[in-house]
Design a protein around this motif. Sequence first.
Motif, short mmCIF file in Angstrom:
data_model
loop_
_atom_site.label_atom_id
_atom_site.label_comp_id
_atom_site.label_asym_id
_atom_site.label_seq_id
_atom_site.Cartn_x
_atom_site.Cartn_y
_atom_site.Cartn_z
N PHE A 146 5.17 -1.09 5.91
CA PHE A 146 5.66 -2.28 6.53
C PHE A 146 5.75 -1.92 8.40
O PHE A 146 4.98 -2.94 9.08
N ILE A 147 6.00 -1.00 8.72
CA ILE A 147 6.12 -0.54 10.07
C ILE A 147 4.57 -0.35 10.75
O ILE A 147 4.39 -1.02 11.79
N GLY A 148 3.87 0.24 9.84
CA GLY A 148 2.23 0.28 10.21
C GLY A 148 1.72 -1.06 10.25
O GLY A 148 1.10 -1.40 11.41
N ALA A 149 1.96 -2.02 9.49
CA ALA A 149 1.46 -3.13 9.35
C ALA A 149 1.86 -4.13 10.46
O ALA A 149 1.00 -4.82 11.30
N LEU A 184 10.27 3.89 -1.63
CA LEU A 184 10.87 3.00 -0.71
C LEU A 184 10.64 3.36 0.89
O LEU A 184 10.19 2.63 1.70
N SER A 185 10.57 4.76 1.10
CA SER A 185 10.14 5.28 2.50
C SER A 185 8.80 5.08 2.64
O SER A 185 8.34 4.83 3.61
N PHE A 186 7.93 5.16 1.71
CA PHE A 186 6.53 4.69 1.84
C PHE A 186 6.37 3.13 1.99
O PHE A 186 5.48 2.81 3.15
N PHE A 237 0.93 -1.14 0.01
CA PHE A 237 0.04 0.01 -0.16
C PHE A 237 0.96 1.24 -0.10
O PHE A 237 0.36 2.32 -0.52
N GLY A 238 1.97 1.30 0.65
CA GLY A 238 2.91 2.42 0.78
C GLY A 238 3.22 2.93 -0.64
O GLY A 238 3.17 4.09 -0.87
#
Length: 345
Positions: A256-259, A249-251, A134-135
């Motif tokens: 990933f961190i949010g998931a 890449l940052s998004f 999604f990012g």
Amino acid sequence: MDATIASILALDGLTNGAIYALLALATVLVFAVTRVIFIPQGEFVAFGALTLALLQTGQVPGTVWFLLVLAAAVVLQDLATGLRHRQPLGRLAVQAGRTLAYPVAVSALTWWVAPMQLPLLAQAALTVALVTPFGALLYRLAYESLADATVLVLLIVSVGVHFALLGLGLFFFGAEGFRNPSFWDARFSLGALTLSGQTVIIFAASLALIGSLWLFFEKSLTGKALRATAVNRLGARLMGISSSSAGRLSFTMAAFIGALSGLLIGPTTTVFYDSGFLIGLKGFVAAVFAGLASYPLAMVGALGVGLLEAFGSFWSSPYKEVIVFSAILPILLWRSLRDPHGEEY
């Protein structure tokens, strides 16, 4: 309040603070590289928790359709841009295939294995695989064409993306809340404190991810490229670093961190489609404490937010959110007096 109650509140605050630290780091990362104040960061948390919850029931989660819709929208946008610039159809077809390949593959895999009700860890891995794309897709759809816009314009876009994700989340997941099973049901006694296995996992996962991010930025060439983009976007471009690739890449890392945060927080509270906003906003408060620039300060600020929330809920539970968000006012005032700056043109 005695020492026992204070220690219990402190443990609860540090546990929540560890989650907020991850979200604060993601917020700082996205802002440093792209100048986007990414308000929808909390939506990734809700998507992660709700996706795992639906997989637990043997259903195909709405994340599958959401991912396919986003991928299709990006393909249509790229096709319109390519035709406007008269790019070859073969090149556009290859680009569309690359965009659709992963979302279609992971969606097909989910459709196949969801009714099997796999073990919890396998479902967690599948959840991360579904939410992480999604990012980059959101960046390409909403932000990439506005990469050189002002921070204010990017903030307005973030508000729009937040409301869009909120509405789509309600459509794809429904209004019902879910609470996921714990990854570890063990209990550990430390004097008056009792640590659950999930609490240990939250601390371990947060420390492991923070350490991995440090290694990524300090030791890898890609991480150094992201740091260069954060320091000087124009200079990074002149050195051959693609700002578009850095943004994607940052998004992706933020998603990933949010998931992962959603997986960690899901067993500790009931998560609804709109729960991510408040959680992400607390991570944002911690990121503001760090001036949206310092990773260590963001982590310290997140732990402080967690402790303030825990003790605030003890003193005045109905106003705990007010107490937490009011803390941003003196921080903004302090930042404004400490780091005066001119207007951005």
